[in-house]
Design a protein around this motif. Structure first.
Motif, PDB file in Angstrom:
ATOM      1  N   ILE A 187       0.835  -1.201   0.000  1.00 13.02           N
ATOM      2  CA  ILE A 187       0.000   0.000   0.000  1.00 13.02           C
ATOM      3  C   ILE A 187       0.872   1.255   0.000  1.00 13.02           C
ATOM      4  N   ALA A 188       1.909   1.248   0.844  1.00 11.98           N
ATOM      5  CA  ALA A 188       2.790   2.416   0.913  1.00 11.98           C
ATOM      6  C   ALA A 188       3.536   2.633  -0.401  1.00 11.98           C
ATOM      7  N   LEU A 189       4.019   1.539  -1.000  1.00 10.55           N
ATOM      8  CA  LEU A 189       4.736   1.680  -2.267  1.00 10.55           C
ATOM      9  C   LEU A 189       3.808   2.161  -3.382  1.00 10.55           C
ATOM     10  N   LEU A 190       2.573   1.677  -3.382  1.00  8.28           N
ATOM     11  CA  LEU A 190       1.612   2.153  -4.380  1.00  8.28           C
ATOM     12  C   LEU A 190       1.352   3.650  -4.201  1.00  8.28           C
ATOM     13  N   ASP A 191       1.214   4.079  -2.949  1.00  6.71           N
ATOM     14  CA  ASP A 191       1.004   5.506  -2.695  1.00  6.71           C
ATOM     15  C   ASP A 191       2.194   6.323  -3.181  1.00  6.71           C
ATOM     16  N   LEU A 192       3.402   5.832  -2.955  1.00  7.60           N
ATOM     17  CA  LEU A 192       4.593   6.539  -3.417  1.00  7.60           C
ATOM     18  C   LEU A 192       4.636   6.626  -4.940  1.00  7.60           C
ATOM     19  N   GLN A 193       4.316   5.526  -5.612  1.00  8.09           N
ATOM     20  CA  GLN A 193       4.347   5.532  -7.074  1.00  8.09           C
ATOM     21  C   GLN A 193       3.282   6.463  -7.643  1.00  8.09           C
ATOM     22  N   ARG A 194       2.133   6.533  -7.010  1.00  8.31           N
ATOM     23  CA  ARG A 194       1.100   7.472  -7.475  1.00  8.31           C
ATOM     24  C   ARG A 194       1.557   8.912  -7.266  1.00  8.31           C
ATOM     25  N   GLN A 195       2.195   9.183  -6.134  1.00  2.91           N
ATOM     26  CA  GLN A 195       2.724  10.539  -5.923  1.00  2.91           C
ATOM     27  C   GLN A 195       3.817  10.856  -6.939  1.00  2.91           C
ATOM     28  N   SER A 196       4.640   9.861  -7.228  1.00  2.00           N
ATOM     29  CA  SER A 196       5.686  10.080  -8.223  1.00  2.00           C
ATOM     30  C   SER A 196       5.082  10.363  -9.590  1.00  2.00           C
ATOM     31  N   LEU A 197       4.048   9.605  -9.950  1.00  2.00           N
ATOM     32  CA  LEU A 197       3.378   9.843 -11.235  1.00  2.00           C
ATOM     33  C   LEU A 197       2.792  11.251 -11.278  1.00  2.00           C
ATOM     34  N   ALA A 198       2.152  11.662 -10.188  1.00  2.00           N
ATOM     35  CA  ALA A 198       1.578  13.007 -10.162  1.00  2.00           C
ATOM     36  C   ALA A 198       2.667  14.073 -10.307  1.00  2.00           C
ATOM     37  N   ALA A 199       3.809  13.839  -9.660  1.00  2.00           N
ATOM     38  CA  ALA A 199       4.901  14.806  -9.759  1.00  2.00           C
ATOM     39  C   ALA A 199       5.448  14.868 -11.177  1.00  2.00           C
ATOM     40  N   PHE A 200       5.621  13.695 -11.804  1.00  2.00           N
ATOM     41  CA  PHE A 200       6.116  13.687 -13.185  1.00  2.00           C
ATOM     42  C   PHE A 200       5.115  14.336 -14.138  1.00  2.00           C
ATOM     43  N   GLU A 201       3.843  14.111 -13.917  1.00  2.00           N
ATOM     44  CA  GLU A 201       2.834  14.754 -14.767  1.00  2.00           C
ATOM     45  C   GLU A 201       2.868  16.273 -14.601  1.00  2.00           C
ATOM     46  N   GLN A 202       3.098  16.701 -13.368  1.00  2.00           N
ATOM     47  CA  GLN A 202       3.222  18.137 -13.142  1.00  2.00           C
ATOM     48  C   GLN A 202       4.458  18.692 -13.859  1.00  2.00           C
ATOM     49  N   GLU A 203       5.564  17.939 -13.788  1.00  2.00           N
ATOM     50  CA  GLU A 203       6.769  18.374 -14.483  1.00  2.00           C
ATOM     51  C   GLU A 203       6.546  18.400 -15.996  1.00  2.00           C
ATOM     52  N   LEU A 204       5.785  17.430 -16.509  1.00  2.00           N
ATOM     53  CA  LEU A 204       5.499  17.401 -17.948  1.00  2.00           C
ATOM     54  C   LEU A 204       4.703  18.633 -18.366  1.00  2.00           C
ATOM     55  N   ARG A 205       3.698  18.988 -17.554  1.00  2.00           N
ATOM     56  CA  ARG A 205       2.897  20.175 -17.890  1.00  2.00           C
ATOM     57  C   ARG A 205       3.763  21.440 -17.868  1.00  2.00           C
ATOM     58  N   ALA A 206       4.618  21.534 -16.850  1.00  2.00           N
ATOM     59  CA  ALA A 206       5.492  22.721 -16.769  1.00  2.00           C
ATOM     60  C   ALA A 206       6.475  22.759 -17.927  1.00  2.00           C
ATOM     61  N   THR A 207       6.986  21.606 -18.324  1.00  2.00           N
ATOM     62  CA  THR A 207       7.942  21.550 -19.442  1.00  2.00           C
ATOM     63  C   THR A 207       7.266  21.936 -20.742  1.00  2.00           C
ATOM     64  N   ARG A 208       6.040  21.476 -20.945  1.00  2.00           N
ATOM     65  CA  ARG A 208       5.316  21.842 -22.171  1.00  2.00           C
ATOM     66  C   ARG A 208       5.036  23.338 -22.210  1.00  2.00           C
ATOM     67  N   ASP A 209       4.702  23.896 -21.035  1.00  2.00           N
ATOM     68  CA  ASP A 209       4.458  25.342 -21.005  1.00  2.00           C
ATOM     69  C   ASP A 209       5.731  26.113 -21.377  1.00  2.00           C
ATOM     70  N   ARG A 210       6.853  25.682 -20.861  1.00  2.00           N
ATOM     71  CA  ARG A 210       8.110  26.373 -21.185  1.00  2.00           C
ATOM     72  C   ARG A 210       8.517  26.118 -22.641  1.00  2.00           C
ATOM     73  N   PHE A 211       8.148  24.915 -23.158  1.00  2.00           N
ATOM     74  CA  PHE A 211       8.442  24.641 -24.558  1.00  2.00           C
ATOM     75  C   PHE A 211       7.639  25.570 -25.463  1.00  2.00           C
ATOM     76  N   ASN A 212       6.396  25.818 -25.066  1.00  2.00           N
ATOM     77  CA  ASN A 212       5.535  26.689 -25.880  1.00  2.00           C
ATOM     78  C   ASN A 212       6.060  28.110 -25.956  1.00  2.00           C
ATOM     79  N   VAL A 213       6.798  28.532 -24.937  1.00  2.00           N
ATOM     80  CA  VAL A 213       7.346  29.887 -24.974  1.00  2.00           C
ATOM     81  C   VAL A 213       8.801  29.884 -25.403  1.00  2.00           C
ATOM     82  N   GLY A 214       9.315  28.710 -25.794  1.00  2.00           N
ATOM     83  CA  GLY A 214      10.654  28.627 -26.354  1.00  2.00           C
ATOM     84  C   GLY A 214      11.784  28.547 -25.357  1.00  2.00           C
ATOM     85  N   GLU A 215      11.482  28.246 -24.089  1.00  2.00           N
ATOM     86  CA  GLU A 215      12.540  28.190 -23.076  1.00  2.00           C
ATOM     87  C   GLU A 215      13.253  26.840 -23.057  1.00  2.00           C
TER      88      GLU A 215
END
Length: 462
Positions: free
Chosen positions: A155-183
């Motif tokens: 259960i704890a490992l599943l919770d960690l992996q879900r948090q990791s997925l959420a963090a990576f998805e957040q990083e993906l959104r931020a990276t796409r936003d910076r890509f759109n502005v050419g950074e």
């Protein structure tokens, strides 16, 4: 976000005074480990099967004691025949209806001490079966602890992996936003997408692992796992040193005790086999009555008592082979004692080392979690001002998840290793653990059947 906040979110809490980090997956009303162990004590089929086997071994004692008791046998015969007799020039012929009845009682007086040694052999088997039952109980309890902790870990490992997925998805959104502005470049976006895909797989794998852990929990404990709470530390009841663990285990572990009783049983079996070379003496009494056995006698009856002595001289050599075989089995039983002692000694060293390693791993993992948390926050800030790449952020996030996962695994390993050592010293049972159950007492059934002379019903009415 502070380190303490991040640790609480991933399901960790420091147990004050216990010195271990617990895996908290349930709050109020969560099921404790003691409750799970009590359920396993009642429900586990392997344990219930061994109890039935122990009751079956109890019956070997009345079987052996029957050699002290008399035997009674009744015989009866009836038939028809045609006869003819000549007596004094007179011829008689006709049909007869012969009938005979007999009651025979036999009491053994001496049989080379076979009965006495068979009884001692059976009593040793009973004591050994009780220790085997205790060993099975300890195995079931340890399996239940392992299954319980595996569910918490999953259960704890599943919770960690879900948090990791959420963090990576957040990083993906931020990276796409910076890509759109050419950074950043398209490469940065692709790297973030790859990490999200991998995190999705890790979540799926964690879900599968949790399902497997729940299935094993159901198999061992007999019920589906609900909310589980972190067990308190049991290390306080452990001996203070490895040498004391080994000495206690060698003296008290049920596997060792069972093998020692097996040696006693084998010794008495040798004496039983040697009894085959000794004379036997019994007294026999018979009452008989017959009717219509001949034309001249309508009925006759009688009573007889005889003392019978049998001295074996040669029986084809089987008695000598039985003695040699029993002696070899005795040698084997003695070797098994050494095998079990060596096993206990090796397991004590193994589990003691595992416990010490888990303690060290927890300390290292706690430091790694704290350091990686700070590192991730710093890398993210540097990434925002262009001093770090997207890869640096993704790697820092992965390092934090890995250190958190290592902490979860180390916590689970510490609990299992501690209970494994409790098993080594022979105290992983319902009485020593103080479980709230009706403790099964094998002596009760033994006393019920030991002196039973007749009857086919078991004490429970079957």
């Amino acid at each position: 976000m502070s380190v303490a906040t991040r640790i609480r979110r991933t399901g960790f809490a420091l147990l004050a005074g216990a010195g271990i980090v617990s895996l908290s997956v349930g709050g109020a009303g969560a099921q404790s480990l003691d409750v799970a162990l009590a359920q396993a004590y009642v429900n586990n089929p392997s344990l219930n099967s061994q109890r039935a086997g122990t009751r079956a071994v109890d019956e070997t004692v009345p079987q052996a004691l029957s050699g002290y008791r008399p035997t009674l046998a009744a015989t009866a015969s009836a038939g028809t025949e045609y006869g003819r007799a000549d007596s004094g020039g007179q011829r008689t012929s006709g049909g007869l209806w012969p009938r005979a009845f007999a009651l025979t009682a036999t009491q053994t007086i001496f049989n080379g001490f076979v009965t006495a040694n068979q009884t001692r052999n059976a009593e040793s088997q009973v004591r050994g079966s009780r220790e085997t039952l205790r060993n099975t109980e300890q195995t079931v309890m340890l399996n239940a602890v392992t299954a319980y902790m595996n569910v918490i870990q999953a259960i704890a490992l599943l919770d960690l992996q879900r948090q990791s997925l959420a963090a990576f998805e957040q990083e993906l959104r931020a990276t796409r936003d910076r890509f759109n502005v050419g950074e950043v470049t398209r490469t940065d976006v692709a790297q973030a997408e790859a990490r999200v895909a991998d995190a999705q797989y890790q979540v799926s794998q964690a879900v599968a692992n949790l399902s497997s852990a729940r299935a094993v929990y159901r198999q061992v404990i007999g019920v589906e796992p609900g909310k589980l709470s972190t067990p308190p530390s049991i290390e306080r009841v452990l001996p203070g040193s490895l040498d004391r663990v080994i000495s206690t285990g060698l003296n008290h572990h049920p596997a060792v005790k069972a093998s020692e009783f097996a040696v006693d049983a084998a010794m008495f079996q040798v004496k039983v086999a040697e009894g085959g070379l000794m004379p036997s003496l019994n007294v026999q009494g018979q009452l008989s009555q017959s009717y219509d056995q001949s034309f001249s006698v309508d009925a006759q009856g009688g009573a007889a008592v005889s003392l019978n002595l049998s001295v074996p001289i040669y029986q084809g050599g089987v008695e000598y082979a039985n003695i040699r075989q029993a002696k070899e089995l005795l040698s084997q039983a003695r070797i098994e004692v050494d095998v079990n002692r060596d096993t206990i000694r090796a397991q004590a060293v193994q589990f003691w080392g595992a416990l010490e390693a888990a303690k060290a791993q927890i300390q290292a993992a706690q430091a790694a979690v704290a350091a990686n948390t700070l590192a991730l926050e710093g890398v993210r800030e540097e990434w925002r001002v262009g001093q770090r790449t997207t890869t640096d952020v993704l790697n820092a996030q992965r390092d934090l998840t890995n250190s958190q996962s290592a902490l979860v695994v180390a916590q689970r390993d510490r609990v299992v290793a501690a209970y494994s050592l409790i098993s080594i010293i022979g105290r992983l049972d319902a009485v020593a653990l103080g479980l709230k159950v009706n403790v099964y007492n094998p002596v009760v059934h033994y006393n019920q059947v030991r002196d039973s002379w007749a009857g086919v019903r078991t004490p429970d009415g079957k």
